[in-house]
Design a protein around this motif. Structure first.
Motif, PDB file in Angstrom:
ATOM      1  N   GLN A 125       0.834  -1.198   0.000  1.00 20.55           N
ATOM      2  CA  GLN A 125       0.000   0.000   0.000  1.00 20.55           C
ATOM      3  C   GLN A 125       0.866   1.244   0.000  1.00 20.55           C
ATOM      4  O   GLN A 125       2.007   1.233   0.473  1.00 20.55           O
ATOM      5  CB  GLN A 125      -0.908   0.026   1.233  1.00 20.55           C
ATOM      6  CG  GLN A 125      -1.931  -1.082   1.282  1.00 20.55           C
ATOM      7  CD  GLN A 125      -2.588  -1.218   2.637  1.00 20.55           C
ATOM      8  OE1 GLN A 125      -2.322  -2.147   3.387  1.00 20.55           O
ATOM      9  NE2 GLN A 125      -3.469  -0.272   2.954  1.00 20.55           N
ATOM     10  N   GLY A 126       0.308   2.322  -0.531  1.00 22.06           N
ATOM     11  CA  GLY A 126       0.932   3.632  -0.508  1.00 22.06           C
ATOM     12  C   GLY A 126      -0.154   4.679  -0.546  1.00 22.06           C
ATOM     13  O   GLY A 126      -1.346   4.350  -0.591  1.00 22.06           O
ATOM     14  N   PRO A 127       0.207   5.961  -0.543  1.00 24.36           N
ATOM     15  CA  PRO A 127      -0.812   7.014  -0.638  1.00 24.36           C
ATOM     16  C   PRO A 127      -1.607   6.879  -1.931  1.00 24.36           C
ATOM     17  O   PRO A 127      -1.038   6.842  -3.022  1.00 24.36           O
ATOM     18  CB  PRO A 127       0.023   8.308  -0.643  1.00 24.36           C
ATOM     19  CG  PRO A 127       1.348   7.926  -0.061  1.00 24.36           C
ATOM     20  CD  PRO A 127       1.573   6.503  -0.439  1.00 24.36           C
ATOM     21  N   ASP A 128      -2.916   6.713  -1.814  1.00 26.96           N
ATOM     22  CA  ASP A 128      -3.829   6.647  -2.957  1.00 26.96           C
ATOM     23  C   ASP A 128      -3.709   5.372  -3.781  1.00 26.96           C
ATOM     24  O   ASP A 128      -4.310   5.288  -4.854  1.00 26.96           O
ATOM     25  CB  ASP A 128      -3.626   7.847  -3.902  1.00 26.96           C
ATOM     26  CG  ASP A 128      -3.970   9.172  -3.254  1.00 26.96           C
ATOM     27  OD1 ASP A 128      -5.090   9.289  -2.724  1.00 26.96           O
ATOM     28  OD2 ASP A 128      -3.121  10.074  -3.266  1.00 26.96           O
ATOM     29  N   VAL A 129      -2.999   4.353  -3.311  1.00 25.80           N
ATOM     30  CA  VAL A 129      -2.813   3.161  -4.131  1.00 25.80           C
ATOM     31  C   VAL A 129      -2.609   1.924  -3.264  1.00 25.80           C
ATOM     32  O   VAL A 129      -1.974   1.986  -2.202  1.00 25.80           O
ATOM     33  CB  VAL A 129      -1.627   3.336  -5.106  1.00 25.80           C
ATOM     34  CG1 VAL A 129      -0.337   3.610  -4.362  1.00 25.80           C
ATOM     35  CG2 VAL A 129      -1.479   2.139  -6.035  1.00 25.80           C
ATOM     36  N   ALA A 130      -3.162   0.810  -3.720  1.00 28.43           N
ATOM     37  CA  ALA A 130      -2.937  -0.481  -3.075  1.00 28.43           C
ATOM     38  C   ALA A 130      -2.808  -1.538  -4.159  1.00 28.43           C
ATOM     39  O   ALA A 130      -3.456  -1.461  -5.208  1.00 28.43           O
ATOM     40  CB  ALA A 130      -4.087  -0.844  -2.137  1.00 28.43           C
ATOM     41  N   SER A 131      -1.963  -2.528  -3.906  1.00 26.76           N
ATOM     42  CA  SER A 131      -1.741  -3.609  -4.868  1.00 26.76           C
ATOM     43  C   SER A 131      -1.688  -4.937  -4.139  1.00 26.76           C
ATOM     44  O   SER A 131      -1.212  -5.019  -2.995  1.00 26.76           O
ATOM     45  CB  SER A 131      -0.440  -3.375  -5.634  1.00 26.76           C
ATOM     46  OG  SER A 131      -0.173  -4.467  -6.510  1.00 26.76           O
ATOM     47  N   GLY A 132      -2.166  -5.963  -4.792  1.00 22.29           N
ATOM     48  CA  GLY A 132      -2.082  -7.307  -4.246  1.00 22.29           C
ATOM     49  C   GLY A 132      -2.003  -8.322  -5.360  1.00 22.29           C
ATOM     50  O   GLY A 132      -2.359  -8.040  -6.511  1.00 22.29           O
ATOM     51  N   GLY A 133      -1.529  -9.515  -5.018  1.00 17.62           N
ATOM     52  CA  GLY A 133      -1.437 -10.561  -6.025  1.00 17.62           C
ATOM     53  C   GLY A 133      -1.339 -11.929  -5.406  1.00 17.62           C
ATOM     54  O   GLY A 133      -1.058 -12.089  -4.211  1.00 17.62           O
ATOM     55  N   ASN A 134      -1.557 -12.935  -6.236  1.00 18.15           N
ATOM     56  CA  ASN A 134      -1.461 -14.326  -5.809  1.00 18.15           C
ATOM     57  C   ASN A 134      -0.870 -15.142  -6.951  1.00 18.15           C
ATOM     58  O   ASN A 134      -0.895 -14.714  -8.102  1.00 18.15           O
ATOM     59  CB  ASN A 134      -2.828 -14.861  -5.379  1.00 18.15           C
ATOM     60  CG  ASN A 134      -3.872 -14.702  -6.468  1.00 18.15           C
ATOM     61  OD1 ASN A 134      -3.951 -15.507  -7.393  1.00 18.15           O
ATOM     62  ND2 ASN A 134      -4.680 -13.639  -6.371  1.00 18.15           N
ATOM     63  N   LEU A 135      -0.324 -16.287  -6.627  1.00 17.92           N
ATOM     64  CA  LEU A 135       0.410 -17.103  -7.593  1.00 17.92           C
ATOM     65  C   LEU A 135       1.450 -16.256  -8.331  1.00 17.92           C
ATOM     66  O   LEU A 135       1.582 -16.302  -9.548  1.00 17.92           O
ATOM     67  CB  LEU A 135      -0.531 -17.779  -8.589  1.00 17.92           C
ATOM     68  CG  LEU A 135      -1.190 -19.080  -8.123  1.00 17.92           C
ATOM     69  CD1 LEU A 135      -2.138 -19.615  -9.177  1.00 17.92           C
ATOM     70  CD2 LEU A 135      -0.133 -20.137  -7.802  1.00 17.92           C
ATOM     71  N   LEU A 136       2.183 -15.479  -7.535  1.00 15.80           N
ATOM     72  CA  LEU A 136       3.171 -14.556  -8.080  1.00 15.80           C
ATOM     73  C   LEU A 136       4.512 -15.239  -8.302  1.00 15.80           C
ATOM     74  O   LEU A 136       4.818 -16.263  -7.674  1.00 15.80           O
ATOM     75  CB  LEU A 136       3.354 -13.374  -7.129  1.00 15.80           C
ATOM     76  CG  LEU A 136       2.111 -12.509  -6.889  1.00 15.80           C
ATOM     77  CD1 LEU A 136       2.356 -11.524  -5.750  1.00 15.80           C
ATOM     78  CD2 LEU A 136       1.702 -11.790  -8.163  1.00 15.80           C
ATOM     79  N   ALA A 137       5.321 -14.641  -9.166  1.00 19.06           N
ATOM     80  CA  ALA A 137       6.665 -15.161  -9.391  1.00 19.06           C
ATOM     81  C   ALA A 137       7.558 -14.941  -8.166  1.00 19.06           C
ATOM     82  O   ALA A 137       8.457 -15.739  -7.914  1.00 19.06           O
ATOM     83  CB  ALA A 137       7.287 -14.492 -10.615  1.00 19.06           C
TER      84      ALA A 137
END
Length: 224
Positions: A108-120
């Protein structure tokens, strides 16, 4: 099998979401945004009801964190789900259930969030967040830059086949909803190519809906 980000443009108030997956038509099941309210990505053995539910909670006055808490409390099989939200103030929240697939993580960061699964690898969401925060310009440009950063950091464990980008602004419908539902090439680059074509026309399409009399010409045979 998916990585994504939800984001707000602090300057314009636009919300956007970009997502990619090895599964077909990922954006059709996982991407949700509402003008003036926020954006939500619901992924990993996804339940498509969770995105609209989280948006309803935020529209009712909840923060992103409160909405995600509501998703945890009321969602079914929530241990399998991964849900990301950004609200109208730029606050973000993420739920990643313990049964998320493969290597999964979030950032997470200001104004943004990211997530993932089955990642490299575990660096992908942070690379996506950094890619968004270090980029400038239209939120669509920044979403593309963020997804390219995630792909460059390793992306998914397997090939990515579908992608989508959703943007909402001041009207009740998405001002951009670009999708690549399946390709053996890079779907993120396919979305980027579509954005390059669509971006200069975005405002004209909105104006045509609001008042065709004030809209630019349609650029089709017979148009004057």
């Amino acid at each position: 099998m998916t990585f994504s980000l939800v984001a707000r443009c602090a300057e314009t108030g636009m919300f956007g979401l970009a997502i990619a997956s090895s599964s077909p038509a990922v954006a059709a099941r996982c991407a949700y945004a509402r003008a003036g309210v926020g954006a939500v990505a619901s992924q990993n053995v996804t339940d498509p009801t969770l995105g609209p539910f989280a948006l309803d909670l935020m529209q009712g006055g909840m923060s992103a964190a409160e909405a995600i808490s509501g998703v945890r409390d009321q969602g079914r099989f929530i241990e399998y789900r991964q849900v990301l939200a950004v609200d109208k103030h730029g606050n973000t929240a993420i739920h990643s259930g313990p049964n998320s697939l493969g290597i999964w993580t979030q950032a997470q960061g200001p104004d943004v969030a990211s997530g993932g699964n089955l990642l490299a690898n575990e660096t992908i969401p942070q690379a996506v967040v950094d890619g968004f925060l270090s980029s400038t310009g239209h939120i669509g440009d920044r979403l593309i830059a963020a997804m390219r950063a995630g792909l460059s950091a390793g992306g998914e464990a397997g090939p990515v086949h579908s992608a989508g980008m959703l943007i909402v602004d001041k009207v009740a419908w998405p001002v951009a909803d670009l999708r690549c539902d399946w390709t053996e090439d890079c779907p993120i680059e396919n979305i980027a190519a579509a954005w390059d074509i669509y971006k200069p026309q975005l405002e004209a399409y909105v104006q045509r809906a609001l008042d065709p009399r004030e809209a630019p010409s349609y650029g089709v045979p017979g148009d004057e």
